[in-house]
Scaffold this motif. Structure first.
Motif, short mmCIF file in Angstrom:
data_model
loop_
_atom_site.label_atom_id
_atom_site.label_comp_id
_atom_site.label_asym_id
_atom_site.label_seq_id
_atom_site.Cartn_x
_atom_site.Cartn_y
_atom_site.Cartn_z
N LEU A 280 86.01 45.53 33.73
CA LEU A 280 84.70 45.80 33.14
C LEU A 280 83.85 46.40 34.26
CD1 LEU A 280 84.32 42.41 31.21
CD2 LEU A 280 85.24 44.59 30.33
N ALA A 281 84.05 47.71 34.46
CA ALA A 281 83.57 48.36 35.68
C ALA A 281 82.06 48.29 35.82
CB ALA A 281 84.04 49.81 35.70
N ASP A 282 81.33 48.35 34.70
CA ASP A 282 79.87 48.36 34.80
C ASP A 282 79.31 47.02 35.28
OD1 ASP A 282 80.75 47.24 32.33
OD2 ASP A 282 78.74 47.45 31.48
N ARG A 283 80.16 45.97 35.25
CA ARG A 283 79.70 44.65 35.70
C ARG A 283 80.51 44.13 36.88
NH1 ARG A 283 79.32 40.41 31.18
NH2 ARG A 283 78.00 39.45 32.78
N ASP A 284 81.41 44.94 37.40
CA ASP A 284 82.27 44.51 38.51
C ASP A 284 83.01 43.22 38.16
OD1 ASP A 284 81.72 46.62 40.27
OD2 ASP A 284 79.87 45.67 40.94
N LEU A 285 83.54 43.17 36.93
CA LEU A 285 84.29 42.01 36.47
C LEU A 285 85.68 42.44 36.02
CD1 LEU A 285 81.60 40.17 34.29
CD2 LEU A 285 82.29 39.60 36.63
N LEU A 286 86.60 41.50 36.04
CA LEU A 286 87.96 41.71 35.57
C LEU A 286 88.35 40.51 34.72
CD1 LEU A 286 90.54 43.60 35.99
CD2 LEU A 286 91.27 41.87 37.66
#
Length: 418
Positions: free
Chosen positions: A269-275
């Motif tokens: 989830l690139a816009d939140r720097d999450l995986l």
């Protein structure tokens, strides 16, 4: 299409409702599903081949075709983009009596189990990547094929020049990462590959893990120049694919042990720097223990840090319900489909579909659930298998309708109302 009161009455529904059901022309088993231009394409787990379902009327989906696989071959996974349908060809594992006990497949290296790790042996299945033209919706026309010696497990393809596959190659212990050049769809070709050191047995490499550990790529999701690889019992493998001919390791993280392994999806989830990372449950009767859906902080791609796991279903005693209990798949935010970096759709097999809100990534919460009723017939005829719902794959379209496959119960179309 079968749509009776019991089929359309879920065992549990919270902020979700059933819209439609289809028995897929009597082939109720399904794994991966893609929906494009009003038609669903569904790979089978036991019926071999793949099916086409007309879903233009979501309340009344209708079987619209079936494409048979070659003998002893399955087409469990597929991808749709750019009017192309990409379909894997690999050994139909569960048609082989040697794998009637699932543990015999999931607790062994694929190359060893299927005989591809040793010098080239005769094999009775078809192996590679098939390409179909679907510019006429619902009418796939095969136009290309790329042979891959041991077969392919899963693909990531969202259009354009590059596809990414998990490939089983002669001489390797298990599935590795491969980039595929699709510039000529009639002639796809390998461009590059990456494997964990120890997997290339033919080159004299020695595995540094136990023989019952499945160190093989399930598949990778590629975002820009980064491939996020779900490497089963080896956990997360992050690769730089800026040069598609020479993928390079960024970092390898494994949490098994102490946790149970089986990593299946890694969704950035690139816009939140999450995986979001899914560990898949693969054995009946809670045989492989608790599996989790994890949330990682990936501000630094070279140092992914776990921050939370999704809450497990607590509305029934699912570990004792029977069949598979635990996560299997998530909606992967493909271009042109439902997009969200805070709402996560997941399948939990005997616990149906679960929807999570991760607006606060350190405190994810379940906001929707739907458990379909038990299947009316069984495509899985292996010994000891029970008629228990096994929600498998999920695809959510731009309008928010969720298309959910099952190992036996056919296609369910449902809606989240949260």
């Amino acid at each position: 299409m079968t749509a009776t009161a019991d089929i359309m009455t879920p065992d549990l529904a919270r902020n979700m409702r059933l819209i439609g059901h289809c028995d897929q022309g009597g082939r109720g088993d399904g794994v991966q599903i893609m929906v494009e231009n009003g038609f669903a394409y569904i790979g089978h787990l036991f019926s071999q081949g793949f099916s086409i379902v007309d879903v233009r009327d979501a309340a009344n989906p209708k079987a619209a075709g079936y494409v048979a696989a070659p003998a002893n071959t399955w087409n469990v996974h597929l991808q749709v983009a750019d009017n192309l349908l990409l379909v894997i060809h690999g050994k139909d594992v569960f048609a082989d009596s040697a794998f009637s006990d699932e543990a015999s497949y999931y607790k062994a290296a694929a190359g060893t189990a299927l005989g591809t790790a040793a010098p080239k042996q005769a094999r009775d299945w078809d192996a590679g990547l098939a390409v179909y033209d679907i510019s006429v919706p619902g009418q796939p026309r095969r136009i290309g094929f790329m042979p891959v010696s041991g077969g392919i497990h899963r693909i990531w393809y969202t259009g354009g020049r590059w596809a990414y596959v998990s490939a089983l190659l002669d001489g390797f212990s298990d599935f590795i990462f491969m980039t595929v050049d699709m510039s000529d769809p009639a002639r796809p070709r390998e461009a590059g590959r990456y494997w964990l050191p120890g997997m290339n047995l033919a080159a004299g490499e020695k595995p540094g893990w136990e023989p019952n550990r499945k160190f093989g790529l399930h598949h990778a999701i590629v975002d820009g120049d980064t491939a996020w690889g779900a490497w089963r019992d080896a956990g997360l493998v992050v690769m730089n694919v800026a040069d598609r001919a020479k993928p390079e390791l960024v970092v390898h993280r494994n949490w098994s042990p102490p946790f149970q392994g089986g990593t299946h999806n890694c969704l950035p989830l690139a816009d939140r720097d999450l995986l979001v990372v899914v560990d898949e449950a693969v054995l009946d009767d809670f045989g492989d223990g608790l599996k989790n859906i994890w949330i990682f902080d990936i501000k630094d791609k070279a140092n992914p840090v776990p921050v939370a796991s999704m809450p497990v279903p607590i509305d029934e005693d699912y570990p004792r319900k029977g069949a598979h209990y635990g996560p299997h798949n998530i909606h992967e935010n493909r271009p042109g489909t439902f997009q969200s970096s805070s709402i996560i759709f997941s399948t939990w097999q005997n616990a149906g579909v679960r929807v999570y809100d991760i607006a606060n990534p350190r405190q994810p919460k379940e906001v929707g659930a739907l458990v379909p009723p038990a299947p009316r017939s069984m495509a899985d005829r292996r010994p000891g298998k029970k008629a228990i719902i096994q929600s498998c794959d999920i695809f959510v379209d731009r309008a928010g309708l969720a298309y959910v496959t099952d190992y036996n119960a056919g296609l369910y179309i449902m809606e989240f109302n949260g």
